[in-house]
Design a protein around this motif. Structure first.
Motif, PDB file in Angstrom:
ATOM      1  N   TYR A 163       0.861  -1.183   0.000  1.00 29.72           N
ATOM      2  CA  TYR A 163       0.000   0.000   0.000  1.00 29.72           C
ATOM      3  C   TYR A 163       0.899   1.234   0.000  1.00 29.72           C
ATOM      4  O   TYR A 163       2.011   1.209   0.538  1.00 29.72           O
ATOM      5  CB  TYR A 163      -0.918   0.036   1.230  1.00 29.72           C
ATOM      6  CG  TYR A 163      -2.139  -0.852   1.126  1.00 29.72           C
ATOM      7  CD1 TYR A 163      -3.421  -0.321   1.093  1.00 29.72           C
ATOM      8  CD2 TYR A 163      -2.014  -2.240   1.048  1.00 29.72           C
ATOM      9  CE1 TYR A 163      -4.549  -1.135   0.992  1.00 29.72           C
ATOM     10  CE2 TYR A 163      -3.127  -3.067   0.948  1.00 29.72           C
ATOM     11  CZ  TYR A 163      -4.384  -2.510   0.920  1.00 29.72           C
ATOM     12  OH  TYR A 163      -5.491  -3.324   0.807  1.00 29.72           O
ATOM     13  N   ALA A 164       0.409   2.295  -0.599  1.00 26.51           N
ATOM     14  CA  ALA A 164       1.194   3.528  -0.655  1.00 26.51           C
ATOM     15  C   ALA A 164       1.277   4.164   0.735  1.00 26.51           C
ATOM     16  O   ALA A 164       0.343   4.067   1.532  1.00 26.51           O
ATOM     17  CB  ALA A 164       0.572   4.499  -1.648  1.00 26.51           C
ATOM     18  N   ASP A 187      -1.197   7.293   0.690  1.00 28.85           N
ATOM     19  CA  ASP A 187      -2.495   7.014   0.075  1.00 28.85           C
ATOM     20  C   ASP A 187      -3.171   5.879   0.828  1.00 28.85           C
ATOM     21  O   ASP A 187      -2.502   5.052   1.468  1.00 28.85           O
ATOM     22  CB  ASP A 187      -2.303   6.627  -1.394  1.00 28.85           C
ATOM     23  CG  ASP A 187      -3.555   6.849  -2.230  1.00 28.85           C
ATOM     24  OD1 ASP A 187      -3.583   7.796  -3.027  1.00 28.85           O
ATOM     25  OD2 ASP A 187      -4.521   6.081  -2.060  1.00 28.85           O
ATOM     26  N   ASN A 235      -0.570   0.083  -3.774  1.00 33.24           N
ATOM     27  CA  ASN A 235       0.289   0.534  -4.865  1.00 33.24           C
ATOM     28  C   ASN A 235       0.260  -0.526  -5.962  1.00 33.24           C
ATOM     29  O   ASN A 235      -0.494  -1.515  -5.880  1.00 33.24           O
ATOM     30  CB  ASN A 235       1.710   0.816  -4.361  1.00 33.24           C
ATOM     31  CG  ASN A 235       2.339  -0.395  -3.682  1.00 33.24           C
ATOM     32  OD1 ASN A 235       1.924  -1.542  -3.894  1.00 33.24           O
ATOM     33  ND2 ASN A 235       3.341  -0.157  -2.848  1.00 33.24           N
ATOM     34  N   GLY A 243      -0.369  10.835  -2.513  1.00 33.25           N
ATOM     35  CA  GLY A 243      -1.682  10.289  -2.800  1.00 33.25           C
ATOM     36  C   GLY A 243      -2.806  10.995  -2.061  1.00 33.25           C
ATOM     37  O   GLY A 243      -2.682  12.153  -1.658  1.00 33.25           O
ATOM     38  N   GLU A 299       5.411  10.432  -2.582  1.00 31.24           N
ATOM     39  CA  GLU A 299       5.356   8.977  -2.398  1.00 31.24           C
ATOM     40  C   GLU A 299       6.715   8.397  -2.804  1.00 31.24           C
ATOM     41  O   GLU A 299       7.079   8.396  -3.979  1.00 31.24           O
ATOM     42  CB  GLU A 299       4.244   8.369  -3.256  1.00 31.24           C
ATOM     43  CG  GLU A 299       4.115   6.863  -3.140  1.00 31.24           C
ATOM     44  CD  GLU A 299       3.694   6.413  -1.745  1.00 31.24           C
ATOM     45  OE1 GLU A 299       4.133   5.310  -1.343  1.00 31.24           O
ATOM     46  OE2 GLU A 299       2.939   7.147  -1.069  1.00 31.24           O
ATOM     47  N   ALA A 318       7.807   4.504  -5.393  1.00 32.14           N
ATOM     48  CA  ALA A 318       6.556   3.887  -5.838  1.00 32.14           C
ATOM     49  C   ALA A 318       6.851   2.887  -6.958  1.00 32.14           C
ATOM     50  O   ALA A 318       7.502   3.241  -7.954  1.00 32.14           O
ATOM     51  CB  ALA A 318       5.594   4.961  -6.327  1.00 32.14           C
TER      52      ALA A 318
END
Length: 298
Positions: free
Chosen positions: A129-130, A133, A137, A177, A191, A194
């Protein structure tokens, strides 16, 4: 004048479909009533199942002979619960997401898959997961794609899912995000690292232009591949680049919109999917005509 045999056959098929719709609809109504009256469900889940948007999709899938796959994307705090503040605790252990697999087991054409176990396992090795955010991801989306396609491959053995070796995975800093956006700092909270999956293969899928809203239609025109309709929230967006390669025709439709019977009848999918975040689970069981049935999670 002579009767047009083709039109007569279409009329007979229409009548047969109407009869099937009536009896299947009646059966679903009885089944839902029995579940609500007899099953040991929480009050919240009873309220969810009382509003049968899921039944609409399952009904059309059954009549059209489609397999129905429901994928629940866990909330970020579900996968990374160890990072939640000590003062915040879950209210009970039997959430609707935990109860649904148990109570929907055995439904004829429905396969319900919780992505929580595979994402929790993957999260021990890499970030899925970001940081800035609430969504997964591309690494997390690829894990979800692999699980999805293993189910589809079981129904259609000619479908060959890609492996990570089919992509160059590059990592680069990206714009912040939705969490950064809540602070109006998407341009400052970056981020980091990524992941981006760049295919090593030539894509056979082409996008069909001219669709309104968030809808996307892709075609490979391969006669050996199935057709599909995917109802999804914002978690489904990251899966589109992966899924579009494996279907003769695939249509992505935002689950926040009203259920579209015409779309189902036009595509006549062999596979129907709903990809929905845990936090949006209510949308799955909310009538499309109900006030407030649209979700803000686009």
């Amino acid at each position: 004048p002579m009767l047009d045999e083709e039109r007569q056959e279409k009329a007979r098929e229409y009548a047969r479909t109407n009869r099937r719709l009536f009896f299947v609809g009646l059966g679903l109504a009885v089944a839902f009533l029995l579940v609500l009256l007899l099953a040991d469900l929480s009050r919240e889940l009873r309220a969810l199942l009382d509003a049968p948007r899921a039944a609409q999709v399952a009904l059309y899938g059954l009549v059209l002979g489609a397999a129905y796959l429901v994928l629940i994307a866990p909330n970020k705090e579900t996968v990374y619960s160890e990072y939640m503040p000590d003062a915040l605790h879950p209210i009970g252990s039997r959430s609707p997401a935990n109860q649904l697999p148990e109570h929907l087991r055995g439904v004829t054409n429905l396969c319900l898959v919780s992505l929580r176990p595979v994402l929790e396992e993957a999260s021990r090795k890499q970030r899925v997961y970001a940081l800035t955010d609430t969504h997964w991801n591309q690494q997390g989306a690829f894990v979800a794609y692999g699980t999805t396609m293993r189910v589809v491959e079981g129904w259609f053995p000619g479908v060959a899912p890609h492996t990570e070796a089919d992509f160059d995975v590059v990592r680069r800093d990206d714009r912040g995000g939705d969490l950064a956006g809540l602070l109006a700092m998407s341009d400052r909270l970056i981020e980091p690292s990524a992941p981006a999956f760049l295919p090593r293969f030539a894509s056979l899928a082409r996008q069909i232009p001219g669709h309104g809203g968030d809808d996307q239609e892709w075609r490979t025109e391969s006669p050996d591949l199935p057709s599909a309709v995917v109802f999804h929230d914002s978690f489904g967006n990251a899966l589109i680049p992966f899924l579009k390669e494996h279907f003769r025709r695939i249509w992505f439709h935002n689950v926040a919109e009203a259920f579209d019977e015409a779309l189902m009848e036009d595509v006549r999918p062999e596979v129907v999917m709903t990809i929905l975040a845990e936090r949006n689970l209510r949308v799955l069981c909310t009538p499309s005509s109900a006030p407030g049935s649209r979700t803000s999670d686009r």
